[in-house]
Write an enzyme that holds these catalytic residues in place. Structure first.
Site, PDB file in Angstrom:
ATOM      1  CG  ASP A 257      37.718  42.826  42.899  1.00 13.96           C
ATOM      2  OD1 ASP A 257      38.797  42.272  43.180  1.00 13.96           O
ATOM      3  OD2 ASP A 257      36.752  42.220  42.400  1.00 13.96           O
ATOM      4  CG  MET A 258      41.881  42.920  37.906  1.00 15.47           C
ATOM      5  SD  MET A 258      43.567  42.274  37.796  1.00 15.47           S
ATOM      6  CE  MET A 258      43.289  40.531  38.169  1.00 15.47           C
ATOM      7  CG  ASP A 259      39.981  38.457  38.768  1.00 14.63           C
ATOM      8  OD1 ASP A 259      40.323  38.261  37.594  1.00 14.63           O
ATOM      9  OD2 ASP A 259      40.749  38.331  39.738  1.00 14.63           O
TER      10      ASP A 259
ATOM     11  CB  SER B  81      43.093  41.877  42.746  1.00 14.84           C
ATOM     12  OG  SER B  81      42.649  40.661  42.186  1.00 14.84           O
TER      13      SER B  81
ATOM     14  CE  LYS C  70      39.472  41.729  47.441  1.00  8.27           C
ATOM     15  NZ  LYS C  70      39.025  42.241  46.124  1.00  8.27           N
TER      16      LYS C  70
ATOM     17  CG  ASP D 240      33.061  41.001  40.976  1.00  7.96           C
ATOM     18  OD1 ASP D 240      34.023  41.169  41.754  1.00  7.96           O
ATOM     19  OD2 ASP D 240      32.910  39.967  40.305  1.00  7.96           O
TER      20      ASP D 240
END
Length: 218
Positions: A8-10, A109, A142, A167
């Site tokens: 994932d990114m953020d 993401s 998501k 996260d």
């Protein structure tokens, strides 16, 4: 057997969740909707259009479209990333570790592709990923599994051989719904959320991606 790791990114690669909360609070305020940063945790991990729709349903406004609000939030986040964005602890170390395991690397993401490209360029990590994929190209973001399923398909690897690094609870649900293993790296202050227990492992930072964890996932 692990054949791919999908980040994932953020909140995983970059500490951008505070940027999102700041941008959301300020942007919604401009249309007369007053939310707090604490309230923003309710939508962490969702696609931006879904975040806007969530608050519009609760506190509808007039005069400005939902898409315009979403565009404003995204614009503000991109500006914050370009000015203040930094890699989270252990990003490069974890990418190098996974690279040495001879598995594929990808990024999936909820953020728009323009933001994904901004972030990985800012961090200088674009060459690590075989593919990057945004949930903006899916019917649902998501916690639906679509973004992860498409990423696995692009890698030509069955989801059951993939590990997602997430996260947020919404992200973990997405990965598990895709039948992937999932490592949770919760944001500071969220470590006590019992829902993180659905992940296969919970680590405090990406430095926790090491031989011991790898053996556990295999």
């Amino acid at each position: 057997m692990i054949k791919a790791v999908i980040y994932d990114m953020d909140g995983v690669l970059i500490d951008s969740e505070p940027f999102w909360r700041q941008a959301e609070v300020e942007s919604f305020k401009s249309v007369g909707v007053f939310i707090t940063e604490e309230m923003c945790y309710q939508t962490t991990g969702l696609r931006i259009d879904e975040v806007v729709a969530f608050w519009y349903q609760k506190m509808p406004w007039e005069g400005v479209s939902q898409s315009e609000v979403a565009d404003l939030i995204l614009k503000n986040v991109i500006e914050l990333v370009e000015k203040k964005g930094q890699a989270k602890e252990g990003v490069l170390e974890s990418l190098e570790f996974i690279k040495k395991q001879n598995v594929k690397l990808a990024l999936a993401s909820s953020s728009a592709l323009v933001l994904i490209k901004t972030v990985i360029a800012k961090l200088g990590i674009q060459n690590y990923f075989e593919i990057v994929h945004s949930a903006e190209f899916e019917s649902y973001g998501k916690p639906h599994p679509d973004v992860y399923l498409t990423a696995a398909k692009k890698l030509d690897i069955e989801p059951r051989f993939c590990v997602a690094i997430e996260d947020s609870v919404n992200g973990i649900i997405s990965a598990k719904a895709a039948k992937m293993k999932c490592v949770a790296v919760p944001e500071n202050g969220q470590e006590g959320d019992r829902r993180l227990g659905i992940a296969d492992a919970v680590i405090s930072s990406l430095n926790g991606i090491n031989d011991s964890l790898w053996e556990k996932l295999i």
